[in-house]
Design a protein around this motif. Structure first.
Motif: not given
Length: 366
Positions: A189-191, A219-221, A33-34
């Motif tokens: 994962f909130l980002d 994950k977010f970046y 999940n990236i």
């Protein structure tokens, strides 16, 4: 560690490549999940510029990164512990607190259980109900708290995508405090959410000394290969976590990438807007395929019940692998079964390839 004993996670591109041959670029990885937007140009340039600095030890205090985290997330620097990914901090936490009994929801991210077991803890499960869309029942969890030392909550939960509001989290933390139970909330994962302030419990840190927040930046970046995360908790426990970890656990490239990432407002906004649109597009496409029951996503992954396809997860995983597409077989999650898979949300073009392959396989052409 042999391949048979390796932890089962998404994103094992290397095993897939060894099995099939070819290169990483030939495989569409829907198992991890990236952020589908990939590496930001700001991080790329920072990594190039930082290469010469790796002849020196990393900043043992991670000062610049802690300063940036403090500013971006509105927390105090003395609440921050930097990690070589959030997972490292799960293990450090359990080794330092030595819990006897740990509660995890089922299903949820497997490393909570692994970290607890590694420190000698016994595991209790709080099973989520598929008929209730895997909603997390705060009152139900509260009933198990008297005998529990640490409860792990993933928000949004991986792999179900279910969210708890910060009000619900506070309700749990307050009840846990009565029993001297730590609540570890993973907000990795909130980002991805435009309205993440509705869900984060960072504002509760001053009020509750039994609250611990975990957060991954990988994950977010889109930097999982660099490993970078942090925890937030009361300063006394922060000091204990620092005492329990390698002093140079976060390397120079990761620290500098983190600073660049947190300053990149354009990438942050673009990513949130992108995921909000694309995850629902993919969800609606999945609904058109007979036999699939996708659960409505909140962030960048979707849990799918495939029972009505008459395939089990391993069969569908193998069929998609023939198309050079990786998915997450969820049969090894406590609380799930071979009827479940999880897919990441990727670019519209990549999502279309997945949908086309699923239509072909489930349509019985193969």
């Amino acid at each position: 560690m042999s391949g048979n004993n390796a932890p089962k996670h998404g994103g094992n591109l290397y095993a897939a490549m060894r099995q099939k041959g070819g290169s990483l670029n030939e495989i569409l990885d829907f198992s991890a999940n990236i952020n589908p937007l990939g590496l930001s140009e700001q991080i790329r340039q920072t990594l190039y510029a930082s290469l010469e600095s790796i002849i020196h030890y990393p900043d043992v205090q991670g000062h610049a990164l802690k300063q940036e985290l403090s500013h971006y997330y509105h927390v105090k620097q003395e609440q921050i512990t930097l990690g070589n990914g959030a997972v490292e901090l799960m293990y450090v936490l359990c080794h330092m607190l030595k819990p006897k009994r740990v509660l995890v929801t089922a299903p949820t991210f497997s490393e909570y259980e692994s970290a607890a077991r590694a420190s000698g803890a016994a595991i209790e499960y709080f099973y989520l109900n598929a008929a209730d869309d895997f909603t997390i029942d705060i009152q139900g969890i509260a009933q198990q708290l008297p005998a529990i030392d640490i409860v792990f909550i993933c928000n949004p939960n991986n792999p179900t995508g279910k969210l708890l509001s910060n009000g619900q989290i506070e309700e749990l933390v307050a009840m846990a405090k009565v029993h001297q139970t730590y609540v570890v909330v993973d907000e990795s994962f909130l980002d991805f959410l435009l309205d993440d302030h509705t869900y984060t419990c960072r504002s509760l840190l001053e009020k509750y000394n039994n609250l611990i927040i975990l957060h991954s930046l990988t994950k977010f970046y889109a930097i999982p290969g660099l490993r970078l995360g942090f925890s937030l908790t009361n300063p006394e426990l922060t000091n204990r976590l620092h005492a329990g970890k390698d002093p140079w656990n976060v390397n120079t490239l990761a620290q500098n990438a983190g600073v660049a990432a947190l300053r990149d407002e354009e990438y942050q906004h673009k990513s949130k807007e992108f995921i909000k649109k694309v995850n629902m597009d993919l969800y609606h496409s999945l609904l058109t395929i007979p036999g699939l029951k996708p659960y409505k996503p909140s962030v960048n992954f979707i849990l799918i019940n495939i029972k009505d396809t008459n395939l089990i997860a391993e069969e569908l995983r193998q069929a998609l692998a023939a198309h050079n597409i990786l998915i997450r077989d969820c049969s090894n999650y406590p609380g799930l079964s071979p009827d479940y898979i999880r897919i990441a949300v990727k670019s519209p073009e990549q999502n279309h390839k997945l949908i086309a392959a699923l239509q072909q396989i489930i349509g019985g052409i193969e």
